[in-house]
Design an enzyme around this catalytic site. Sequence first.
Site, PDB file in Angstrom:
ATOM      1  N   THR A 113      42.651 -47.495 -61.883  1.00  0.00           N
ATOM      2  CA  THR A 113      42.492 -46.995 -60.387  1.00  0.00           C
ATOM      3  C   THR A 113      43.508 -47.618 -59.827  1.00  0.00           C
ATOM      4  O   THR A 113      43.761 -47.198 -58.695  1.00  0.00           O
ATOM      5  CB  THR A 113      41.077 -46.992 -59.842  1.00  0.00           C
ATOM      6  N   GLN A 124      44.763 -46.726 -55.835  1.00  0.00           N
ATOM      7  CA  GLN A 124      44.319 -47.808 -54.860  1.00  0.00           C
ATOM      8  C   GLN A 124      45.783 -47.918 -53.940  1.00  0.00           C
ATOM      9  O   GLN A 124      45.797 -47.850 -52.726  1.00  0.00           O
ATOM     10  CB  GLN A 124      44.123 -49.004 -55.457  1.00  0.00           C
ATOM     11  N   CYS A 174      66.631  -7.403 -61.977  1.00  0.00           N
ATOM     12  CA  CYS A 174      67.837  -7.700 -61.068  1.00  0.00           C
ATOM     13  C   CYS A 174      68.891  -7.760 -62.245  1.00  0.00           C
ATOM     14  O   CYS A 174      69.729  -6.674 -62.420  1.00  0.00           O
ATOM     15  CB  CYS A 174      67.471  -8.801 -60.102  1.00  0.00           C
ATOM     16  N   GLY A 197      68.843  -8.201 -65.072  1.00  0.00           N
ATOM     17  CA  GLY A 197      68.628  -7.203 -66.240  1.00  0.00           C
ATOM     18  C   GLY A 197      68.755  -5.995 -66.158  1.00  0.00           C
ATOM     19  O   GLY A 197      69.094  -5.217 -67.222  1.00  0.00           O
ATOM     20  N   GLY A 226      69.289 -13.745 -62.600  1.00  0.00           N
ATOM     21  CA  GLY A 226      70.358 -14.658 -62.791  1.00  0.00           C
ATOM     22  C   GLY A 226      71.448 -14.514 -62.083  1.00  0.00           C
ATOM     23  O   GLY A 226      71.930 -13.329 -61.613  1.00  0.00           O
ATOM     24  N   LYS A 265      33.916 -47.235 -57.522  1.00  0.00           N
ATOM     25  CA  LYS A 265      35.025 -48.052 -57.093  1.00  0.00           C
ATOM     26  C   LYS A 265      36.017 -47.361 -56.201  1.00  0.00           C
ATOM     27  O   LYS A 265      36.495 -48.203 -55.362  1.00  0.00           O
ATOM     28  CB  LYS A 265      35.802 -48.315 -58.558  1.00  0.00           C
ATOM     29  N   ARG A 314      73.515  -9.727 -54.849  1.00  0.00           N
ATOM     30  CA  ARG A 314      74.642  -9.333 -54.310  1.00  0.00           C
ATOM     31  C   ARG A 314      75.280  -8.071 -54.999  1.00  0.00           C
ATOM     32  O   ARG A 314      76.105  -7.457 -54.162  1.00  0.00           O
ATOM     33  CB  ARG A 314      75.689 -10.501 -54.244  1.00  0.00           C
ATOM     34  N   HIS A 343      62.724  -7.767 -57.735  1.00  0.00           N
ATOM     35  CA  HIS A 343      62.003  -8.296 -58.332  1.00  0.00           C
ATOM     36  C   HIS A 343      60.408  -7.904 -58.130  1.00  0.00           C
ATOM     37  O   HIS A 343      59.793  -8.813 -57.584  1.00  0.00           O
ATOM     38  CB  HIS A 343      62.219  -9.916 -57.997  1.00  0.00           C
ATOM     39  N   GLU A 385      58.104  -9.109 -59.909  1.00  0.00           N
ATOM     40  CA  GLU A 385      57.088 -10.298 -60.274  1.00  0.00           C
ATOM     41  C   GLU A 385      56.608 -11.013 -59.083  1.00  0.00           C
ATOM     42  O   GLU A 385      55.722 -11.597 -59.266  1.00  0.00           O
ATOM     43  CB  GLU A 385      57.791 -11.187 -61.308  1.00  0.00           C
ATOM     44  N   GLU A 443      50.810 -28.416 -46.990  1.00  0.00           N
ATOM     45  CA  GLU A 443      51.355 -29.257 -48.459  1.00  0.00           C
ATOM     46  C   GLU A 443      52.457 -30.046 -48.044  1.00  0.00           C
ATOM     47  O   GLU A 443      53.743 -29.516 -47.753  1.00  0.00           O
ATOM     48  CB  GLU A 443      51.374 -28.389 -49.564  1.00  0.00           C
TER      49      GLU A 443
HETATM   50  N1  GLN Z   1      73.591 -12.043 -59.810  1.00  0.00           N
HETATM   51  C1  GLN Z   1      73.220 -10.683 -59.781  1.00  0.00           C
HETATM   52  C2  GLN Z   1      73.468 -10.261 -58.167  1.00  0.00           C
HETATM   53  O1  GLN Z   1      73.545 -10.987 -57.420  1.00  0.00           O
HETATM   54  C3  GLN Z   1      71.626 -10.528 -60.022  1.00  0.00           C
HETATM   55  C4  GLN Z   1      70.915 -11.298 -59.108  1.00  0.00           C
HETATM   56  C5  GLN Z   1      69.425 -11.499 -59.587  1.00  0.00           C
HETATM   57  O2  GLN Z   1      69.197 -11.479 -60.906  1.00  0.00           O
HETATM   58  N2  GLN Z   1      68.552 -11.978 -58.675  1.00  0.00           N
HETATM   59  O3  GLN Z   1      73.618  -8.935 -57.981  1.00  0.00           O
END
Ligand code: GLN
Length: 534
Positions: A190, A194, A385, A387, A358, A226, A465, A510, A512, A142
């Site tokens: 269209t 085109q 993470c 969280g 985050g 067309k 980190r 993660h 997810e 892609e």
């Molecule tokens: N900021 C946090 C760290 O670096 C958590 C990272 C994250 O949630 N992916 O450890």
Amino acid sequence: MPKKTKYIFVTGGVISGLGKGITAASIAKLLKSRGISVNLQKCDPYLNMDAGLLNPREHGECFVTFDGAETDLDLGHYERFIDQELDHKSSLMSGKVLYNLIQDERAGKFDGDDVQIIPHLTNAIQDYITKAGKGFDVHIVEIGGTVGDYESLSFIEAIRELGIKLGLENCVYIHVVYLPFINTSKEIKTKPAQNSIRDLRGLGIQPNILICRSEDKFKNHRIIQKINLFSGVAQERIAIVPNAKSIYQIPLLLKEFGIDKQVLNLLGLKETKPDLRQWEEMIVLANKKFQRKIKVGIIAKYLDNADTYLSVFEALRSAALWNNTNIEICWVDAAGIEAGNYDLEKLKSFDGILVPGGFGTSALEGKIQAAQYALKNNIPYLGLCLGLQMGVIAAARNAGLKKATSFEIDPKSNEQIIITMEDQRGKELTGGTMRLGNYECKISKDTLVSKLYKTNRVIERHRHRGECNPKFTSSFQKWGLRICGINPQSKLVEIVEGVDHKFFVGTQFHPEFKSRPTRPHPLFVGFIKSMIDK
Ligand code: GLN
């Protein structure tokens, strides 16, 4: 003799955001359902090296591959559609090609030649593409952006040349365009399509297949006639794809148009029988109204772009639907909590609370307060993470350690429950240096998490980190937490669960990223089930 890979190139025109990624993933899905081995690759014209330092508010989530590449979110779509792990080769940004090219120039590898866009840059791109395609029956590439963009020209030229080098009989060019509907005159137009096809032809590529996106379903044969006339693409190779309720319907829509058969035909591949039973079953469930409905609150920093947490949302939805439950995902502004503008009691209206990953300092206190509330009120909590990190601080604070904090909130504190990992110090602002990708995790017996995983060893994907400070882990029990997963090599804490809690689980990784529409991740399933049992 090694297998000869066939190639499909997907480009887009008129506007961005038409779903080129979903189109590429859908075609891959259809081919794979017929037993054909496929790989996918996203070429992004940005001058970045990878997606690691891109702002997730604008660009959406940074998806991490098992081998630790920080990539565009389309790779997440790809993996979910074909249920296959992709590696770093599946994501290519201009910056990476240019960086390596200049390094080669500095190393004197060009024998005194002028180094040019054509052939050196285009050859380098082709090299990345054919390396990623090697060993697969079909490789789908892609090209990000829209045709005509200045920055994607070298990618377009590279795939044009590849067609000649590999033989056009081994390549299919698919162009995705938009057909706007003008409400005042009730007409489908269209002209923009085109123009875009003309641009593509002007760059030397005659598309073989056209995917025309539209707002709605329509049966206007004249429009297809067309388009056929001005594009030279056969009518049976033009699909009109309306907005779908779920992106997972797109493979089926394309199949209805016979696009997969056209691809096989163009590439000279045998028409085997497709098996899409599980996929179809999933779509039936996804569209069903169940008696049960749960509400999950996402305690987030970015409230205006669902793409920022795309894989999390997908994992929640698939875990819910396979448990015959409708799910409503609600945003909760972590900054609002922190500023005292959000009444925490409102969290009671949720069946579960999720704190996603985050970075940075903003709104962390809001996330901690939400986790504290979940702990005190026995509300199911899943921390991913960041969280996990905020969840552990919450438990420490609830147990009386009021100054418990993390390296991100207070870099100078002695009560950092979460610290920067030893080998991460000093790397805070650099790209591609986090603890990334697959690491092993040993799960302790007789824990909630081991019951969910049904195994004592898992491999999950990481991007962080920080880690739980070993100085404090002996206090976890006192705080009502149990360490139930550790990395056997580094002893780093990977999973924590609440002891006397319905469901309080935090993961340093993660999960997810490994969840699939037809195979939701066990921890997400556990989270959903804990809310149903409520
Ligand atoms: N900021 C946090 C760290 O670096 C958590 C990272 C994250 O949630 N992916 O450890």
